[in-house]
Write a protein that holds these residues in place. Structure first.
Motif, PDB file in Angstrom:
ATOM      1  N   VAL A  12       0.852  -1.197   0.000  1.00 10.96           N
ATOM      2  CA  VAL A  12       0.000   0.000   0.000  1.00 10.96           C
ATOM      3  C   VAL A  12       0.885   1.244   0.000  1.00 10.96           C
ATOM      4  CG1 VAL A  12      -1.660   1.369   1.338  1.00 10.96           C
ATOM      5  CG2 VAL A  12      -1.995  -1.103   1.099  1.00 10.96           C
ATOM      6  N   ASP A  13       1.912   1.233   0.852  1.00 11.86           N
ATOM      7  CA  ASP A  13       2.827   2.378   0.922  1.00 11.86           C
ATOM      8  C   ASP A  13       3.579   2.586  -0.393  1.00 11.86           C
ATOM      9  OD1 ASP A  13       2.073   3.020   3.486  1.00 11.86           O
ATOM     10  OD2 ASP A  13       3.737   1.952   4.438  1.00 11.86           O
ATOM     11  N   GLU A  14       3.984   1.489  -1.032  1.00 11.68           N
ATOM     12  CA  GLU A  14       4.676   1.599  -2.328  1.00 11.68           C
ATOM     13  C   GLU A  14       3.778   2.246  -3.380  1.00 11.68           C
ATOM     14  OE1 GLU A  14       6.221  -2.136  -3.748  1.00 11.68           O
ATOM     15  OE2 GLU A  14       7.240  -2.515  -1.839  1.00 11.68           O
ATOM     16  N   ILE A  15       2.516   1.807  -3.407  1.00 13.51           N
ATOM     17  CA  ILE A  15       1.581   2.369  -4.383  1.00 13.51           C
ATOM     18  C   ILE A  15       1.323   3.840  -4.074  1.00 13.51           C
ATOM     19  CG2 ILE A  15      -0.770   2.247  -5.278  1.00 13.51           C
ATOM     20  CD1 ILE A  15      -0.596  -0.823  -4.851  1.00 13.51           C
ATOM     21  N   LYS A  16       1.174   4.170  -2.801  1.00 12.77           N
ATOM     22  CA  LYS A  16       0.964   5.574  -2.430  1.00 12.77           C
ATOM     23  C   LYS A  16       2.164   6.428  -2.830  1.00 12.77           C
ATOM     24  CE  LYS A  16      -2.327   5.317   1.356  1.00 12.77           C
ATOM     25  NZ  LYS A  16      -2.567   5.643   2.767  1.00 12.77           N
ATOM     26  N   ALA A  17       3.354   5.894  -2.662  1.00  7.67           N
ATOM     27  CA  ALA A  17       4.565   6.620  -3.063  1.00  7.67           C
ATOM     28  C   ALA A  17       4.568   6.829  -4.574  1.00  7.67           C
ATOM     29  CB  ALA A  17       5.812   5.870  -2.612  1.00  7.67           C
ATOM     30  N   PHE A  18       4.176   5.802  -5.317  1.00  7.48           N
ATOM     31  CA  PHE A  18       4.114   5.946  -6.767  1.00  7.48           C
ATOM     32  C   PHE A  18       3.071   6.988  -7.163  1.00  7.48           C
ATOM     33  CE2 PHE A  18       2.358   4.820 -10.935  1.00  7.48           C
ATOM     34  CZ  PHE A  18       3.495   5.020 -11.695  1.00  7.48           C
ATOM     35  N   ILE A  19       1.902   6.937  -6.513  1.00 10.22           N
ATOM     36  CA  ILE A  19       0.840   7.906  -6.805  1.00 10.22           C
ATOM     37  C   ILE A  19       1.355   9.332  -6.635  1.00 10.22           C
ATOM     38  CG2 ILE A  19      -1.324   8.857  -5.885  1.00 10.22           C
ATOM     39  CD1 ILE A  19      -2.273   5.960  -5.522  1.00 10.22           C
ATOM     40  N   SER A  20       2.198   9.548  -5.627  1.00 10.69           N
ATOM     41  CA  SER A  20       2.713  10.904  -5.391  1.00 10.69           C
ATOM     42  C   SER A  20       3.595  11.394  -6.542  1.00 10.69           C
ATOM     43  CB  SER A  20       3.466  10.978  -4.060  1.00 10.69           C
ATOM     44  OG  SER A  20       4.695  10.280  -4.150  1.00 10.69           O
ATOM     45  N   THR A  21       4.122  10.456  -7.341  1.00 12.75           N
ATOM     46  CA  THR A  21       4.974  10.843  -8.471  1.00 12.75           C
ATOM     47  C   THR A  21       4.185  11.010  -9.771  1.00 12.75           C
ATOM     48  OG1 THR A  21       5.494   8.574  -9.191  1.00 12.75           O
ATOM     49  CG2 THR A  21       6.910   9.546  -7.472  1.00 12.75           C
ATOM     50  N   VAL A  22       2.944  10.549  -9.790  1.00  6.69           N
ATOM     51  CA  VAL A  22       2.159  10.542 -11.027  1.00  6.69           C
ATOM     52  C   VAL A  22       2.006  11.933 -11.654  1.00  6.69           C
ATOM     53  CG1 VAL A  22      -0.163  10.117 -11.969  1.00  6.69           C
ATOM     54  CG2 VAL A  22       1.005   8.344 -10.658  1.00  6.69           C
ATOM     55  N   PRO A  23       1.663  12.975 -10.892  1.00  7.69           N
ATOM     56  CA  PRO A  23       1.530  14.284 -11.548  1.00  7.69           C
ATOM     57  C   PRO A  23       2.803  14.711 -12.294  1.00  7.69           C
ATOM     58  CG  PRO A  23       0.540  14.365  -9.380  1.00  7.69           C
ATOM     59  CD  PRO A  23       1.256  13.042  -9.478  1.00  7.69           C
ATOM     60  N   ALA A  24       3.951  14.472 -11.699  1.00  6.93           N
ATOM     61  CA  ALA A  24       5.209  14.837 -12.363  1.00  6.93           C
ATOM     62  C   ALA A  24       5.467  13.953 -13.582  1.00  6.93           C
ATOM     63  CB  ALA A  24       6.378  14.749 -11.380  1.00  6.93           C
ATOM     64  N   LEU A  25       5.135  12.671 -13.485  1.00  3.74           N
ATOM     65  CA  LEU A  25       5.328  11.767 -14.624  1.00  3.74           C
ATOM     66  C   LEU A  25       4.447  12.172 -15.800  1.00  3.74           C
ATOM     67  CD1 LEU A  25       5.427   8.328 -12.749  1.00  3.74           C
ATOM     68  CD2 LEU A  25       7.358   9.518 -13.825  1.00  3.74           C
ATOM     69  N   VAL A  26       3.198  12.508 -15.504  1.00  8.03           N
ATOM     70  CA  VAL A  26       2.278  12.932 -16.567  1.00  8.03           C
ATOM     71  C   VAL A  26       2.736  14.263 -17.151  1.00  8.03           C
ATOM     72  CG1 VAL A  26      -0.095  13.650 -17.083  1.00  8.03           C
ATOM     73  CG2 VAL A  26       0.321  11.601 -15.696  1.00  8.03           C
ATOM     74  N   LYS A  27       3.152  15.165 -16.292  1.00 10.39           N
ATOM     75  CA  LYS A  27       3.640  16.478 -16.761  1.00 10.39           C
ATOM     76  C   LYS A  27       4.846  16.294 -17.687  1.00 10.39           C
ATOM     77  CE  LYS A  27       3.978  21.109 -15.903  1.00 10.39           C
ATOM     78  NZ  LYS A  27       3.152  21.820 -16.856  1.00 10.39           N
TER      79      LYS A  27
END
Length: 123
Positions: free
Chosen positions: A32-47
């Motif tokens: 769960v923590d790994e996925i949450k950490a990945f989610i936090s990077t999603v806006p930058a990845l999409v940008k």
């Protein structure tokens, strides 16, 4: 045309890779923590992919301007690239809600296991 499709497929692959990460089913708190950490990077990845999306759309505009006739799959690919950021952010929204419930369930499960273990120790 071939260059455009290859570039577009590369962009779509990057979004698909993100989606794979977002579709993982966590089996423990660490996941769960790994996925949450990945989610936090999603806006930058999409940008970071926005210039590729813009380039894709420019390529397709050039094809339009030259009256190049796209087949159905190529036409769909054009708009698929454009739609991927929304797909990703919709998945993130759904996943954040799901993770909150999953995390709570896993915490309760862990507490029950700890209580059972303590009971076993205390005999």
């Amino acid at each position: 045309r071939k260059c455009t499709m290859t570039y577009t497929e590369g962009t779509i692959t990057q979004f698909e890779d993100m989606m794979v990460m977002l579709k993982r089913n966590p089996s423990d708190i660490e996941a769960v923590d790994e996925i949450k950490a990945f989610i936090s990077t999603v806006p930058a990845l999409v940008k970071a992919l926005e210039p590729r999306i813009d380039t894709n759309l420019s390529f397709f505009d050039v094809l339009d301007e030259t009256n190049f006739k796209l087949d159905g799959a190529d036409f769909d690919m054009r708009w698929d690239v454009f739609a991927w950021p929304k797909k990703i952010f919709d998945k993130v929204d759904d996943l954040e809600q799901k993770l909150a419930g999953t995390q709570q369930n896993l915490l309760e499960e862990m507490q029950e296991e700890q209580a059972a273990f303590m009971e076993k120790l205390n005999g």
